[in-house]
Design a protein around this motif. Structure first.
Motif, short mmCIF file in Angstrom:
data_model
loop_
_atom_site.label_atom_id
_atom_site.label_comp_id
_atom_site.label_asym_id
_atom_site.label_seq_id
_atom_site.Cartn_x
_atom_site.Cartn_y
_atom_site.Cartn_z
N ILE A 38 32.73 29.27 38.79
CA ILE A 38 32.74 30.63 39.32
C ILE A 38 31.32 31.18 39.28
O ILE A 38 30.71 31.26 38.21
CB ILE A 38 33.66 31.55 38.49
N ASP A 39 30.77 31.55 40.43
CA ASP A 39 29.43 32.12 40.51
C ASP A 39 29.55 33.59 40.89
O ASP A 39 29.81 33.93 42.03
CB ASP A 39 28.60 31.37 41.54
N LEU A 40 29.36 34.47 39.91
CA LEU A 40 29.42 35.90 40.16
C LEU A 40 28.05 36.49 40.45
O LEU A 40 27.93 37.70 40.70
CB LEU A 40 30.04 36.62 38.96
N GLY A 41 27.01 35.66 40.41
CA GLY A 41 25.67 36.14 40.69
C GLY A 41 25.12 37.02 39.58
O GLY A 41 24.26 37.86 39.83
N ILE A 42 25.61 36.84 38.37
CA ILE A 42 25.15 37.63 37.23
C ILE A 42 24.47 36.72 36.22
O ILE A 42 25.08 35.80 35.68
CB ILE A 42 26.34 38.36 36.55
N GLU A 43 23.19 36.96 35.98
CA GLU A 43 22.42 36.28 34.92
C GLU A 43 22.40 34.76 35.08
O GLU A 43 22.13 34.05 34.12
CB GLU A 43 22.99 36.64 33.54
N ASP A 44 22.69 34.26 36.26
CA ASP A 44 22.64 32.81 36.50
C ASP A 44 23.46 32.03 35.47
O ASP A 44 23.09 30.92 35.07
CB ASP A 44 21.19 32.30 36.49
N GLU A 45 24.53 32.62 35.02
CA GLU A 45 25.35 31.97 33.99
C GLU A 45 26.49 31.19 34.63
O GLU A 45 27.11 31.64 35.60
CB GLU A 45 25.91 33.01 33.02
N SER A 46 26.78 30.01 34.08
CA SER A 46 27.84 29.17 34.61
C SER A 46 29.19 29.57 34.03
O SER A 46 29.34 29.69 32.82
CB SER A 46 27.56 27.70 34.28
N LEU A 47 30.15 29.81 34.90
CA LEU A 47 31.51 30.14 34.48
C LEU A 47 32.44 29.04 34.98
O LEU A 47 32.27 28.51 36.07
CB LEU A 47 31.95 31.48 35.07
N ASP A 220 44.85 49.50 38.17
CA ASP A 220 45.90 48.58 37.73
C ASP A 220 45.49 47.16 38.10
O ASP A 220 44.45 46.94 38.72
CB ASP A 220 47.26 48.94 38.35
N ASP A 221 46.29 46.20 37.72
CA ASP A 221 45.91 44.80 37.92
C ASP A 221 45.74 44.43 39.39
O ASP A 221 44.99 43.51 39.72
CB ASP A 221 46.95 43.87 37.28
N ALA A 222 46.42 45.13 40.28
CA ALA A 222 46.35 44.81 41.70
C ALA A 222 45.24 45.55 42.42
O ALA A 222 45.04 45.35 43.63
CB ALA A 222 47.69 45.11 42.38
N SER A 223 44.49 46.40 41.72
CA SER A 223 43.44 47.18 42.36
C SER A 223 42.40 46.28 42.99
O SER A 223 41.99 45.26 42.41
CB SER A 223 42.76 48.10 41.33
N ALA A 224 41.97 46.65 44.19
CA ALA A 224 40.95 45.88 44.90
C ALA A 224 40.00 46.85 45.57
O ALA A 224 40.27 48.05 45.67
CB ALA A 224 41.60 44.97 45.94
N GLY A 225 38.85 46.35 46.01
CA GLY A 225 37.85 47.20 46.61
C GLY A 225 36.97 47.90 45.60
O GLY A 225 36.18 48.77 45.95
N LEU A 226 37.09 47.54 44.33
CA LEU A 226 36.29 48.17 43.28
C LEU A 226 34.83 47.74 43.36
O LEU A 226 33.91 48.54 43.20
CB LEU A 226 36.85 47.80 41.91
N ALA A 227 34.61 46.46 43.58
CA ALA A 227 33.26 45.89 43.67
C ALA A 227 33.32 44.75 44.69
O ALA A 227 33.53 43.60 44.32
CB ALA A 227 32.80 45.40 42.30
N PRO A 228 33.18 45.05 45.97
CA PRO A 228 33.36 44.05 47.04
C PRO A 228 32.55 42.77 46.86
O PRO A 228 33.04 41.69 47.16
CB PRO A 228 32.94 44.81 48.30
N ARG A 233 32.76 36.96 45.76
CA ARG A 233 32.34 35.77 45.02
C ARG A 233 33.53 35.12 44.30
O ARG A 233 33.62 33.89 44.22
CB ARG A 233 31.24 36.13 44.02
N ALA A 234 34.42 35.94 43.76
CA ALA A 234 35.61 35.40 43.11
C ALA A 234 36.49 34.68 44.13
O ALA A 234 37.02 33.60 43.85
CB ALA A 234 36.39 36.52 42.44
N ALA A 235 36.62 35.25 45.33
CA ALA A 235 37.42 34.63 46.38
C ALA A 235 36.82 33.28 46.79
O ALA A 235 37.55 32.33 47.07
CB ALA A 235 37.53 35.56 47.58
N CYS A 236 35.50 33.20 46.83
CA CYS A 236 34.83 31.94 47.18
C CYS A 236 35.12 30.85 46.15
O CYS A 236 35.05 29.66 46.46
CB CYS A 236 33.31 32.16 47.29
N ALA A 237 35.43 31.27 44.92
CA ALA A 237 35.75 30.31 43.86
C ALA A 237 37.25 30.01 43.82
O ALA A 237 37.72 29.33 42.90
CB ALA A 237 35.30 30.86 42.51
N GLY A 238 37.99 30.50 44.82
CA GLY A 238 39.42 30.22 44.88
C GLY A 238 40.27 31.13 44.03
O GLY A 238 41.42 30.81 43.73
N LEU A 239 39.73 32.28 43.65
CA LEU A 239 40.46 33.24 42.82
C LEU A 239 40.83 34.47 43.62
O LEU A 239 40.18 34.80 44.62
CB LEU A 239 39.59 33.66 41.62
#
Length: 298
Positions: A38-47, A220-228, A233-239
């Motif tokens: 998962i690459d979130l583009g934060i601090e070049d850290e591997s998830l 809530d858990d289904a909230s979306a559009g908070l941080a596009p 990036r999460a969607a690109c990782a299959g999440l």
């Protein structure tokens, strides 16, 4: 290094429906596995993305011994991968959370509280708000939230289906914290456009249909559009890019520099909220959710 652990959004069929064979075969065919990064583009850290290839119904059909065996496999997998910290998809936390004692489990509970405070504070500073309406029940974290906002000159009202349960809490806040907090029953038909309604309950979204122009933050858990950008990036990782996934991942970044903060810590003091909000500011975490120029929330 962090790993997000999730399960399938659907139940497996076939032999998985036969509990006798399924309990026998699950440790061999349905053990946890790393399915990607998962690459979130934060601090070049591997998830890492670790998945238990089972649905909720499948998991619940397993006996406790089989469940513990699969969780032991998860612990071994984490150890082999460098002792990963675990973030749990919020939709499956009841199945997974609290059962891996060796790893620090990030559920997103702390992050959602602090993010709500950040969103509300920004809104109160930039807009004329008649009152802050919090749809909630008595919870330990509620005291810390109200203590933090007690310094702002905005009336706060708690609304609930059971307002009598909130009355002792409001009395204690007044006499111990000097915070004048009112409470009452749910009356969405009385919400106005200059009110700000906040809650963590998904059912509040339907109530807002009565007053569609009322400003609100519903996390809530289904909230979306908070941080596009993060969600993409999460969607690109299959999440799924919803809050169920984003919250536990962001909680890791919020708390990782102060791992002494217990996961089940109750944030009851305004200073604790200030400290965590400051941590997010230093790392630039809130800009992802607040900065319009970065496709943020508001």
């Amino acid at each position: 290094m962090l790993a997000l652990v999730d399960m399938l959004a659907y139940a497996r069929g076939g032999m998985a429906k036969n509990s006798r064979w399924f309990n026998y075969l699950a440790p061999f065919f349905y053990g946890p596995r790393i399915v990607g990064n998962i690459d979130l583009g934060i601090e070049d850290e591997s998830l890492s993305h670790i998945q238990l290839p089972l649905g909720k119904e499948n998991w619940r059909s397993l006996n406790p011994q089989t469940q513990n065996g699969l969780l032991n496999q998860l612990a071994v997998l984490c150890a082999q991968s460098g002792g990963l910290c675990l973030a749990v998809d919020r939709r499956f936390r009841q199945e997974l959370q609290g059962k891996t004692e060796e790893q620090f489990v990030f559920s997103g509970d702390i992050f959602r509280l602090i993010l709500m405070a950040v969103l509300v504070e920004r809104s109160l500073r930039e807009h004329e708000v008649r009152r802050l309406i919090f749809i909630t029940e008595p919870e330990p974290e509620l005291e810390g939230f109200l203590d933090y906002f007690n310094r702002m000159d905005t009336p706060i009202m708690l609304q609930s289906l059971h307002p009598s349960k909130l009355e002792p809490f409001c009395w204690r806040m007044l006499h111990e914290k000097g915070a004048a907090v009112s409470c009452g029953a749910l009356h969405p038909q009385e919400w106005r456009t200059d009110d700000l309604v906040i809650s963590f309950y998904p059912g509040v979204k339907k109530m807002l249909q009565v007053s569609p122009k009322t400003a609100h933050f519903i996390l809530d858990d289904a909230s979306a559009g908070l941080a596009p950008e993060l969600e993409y990036r999460a969607a690109c990782a299959g999440l799924d890019g919803n809050f169920a996934v984003i919250a536990p991942l962001m909680e890791y970044y919020l708390l990782k520099d102060q791992m002494q903060v217990p996961q089940k810590k109750v944030l009851t003091d305004a200073k604790e909220w200030e400290k965590l909000i400051g941590c997010g500011e230093k790392s630039g975490l809130w800009s992802t959710f607040l900065d319009k120029g970065k496709d943020g929330f508001i």
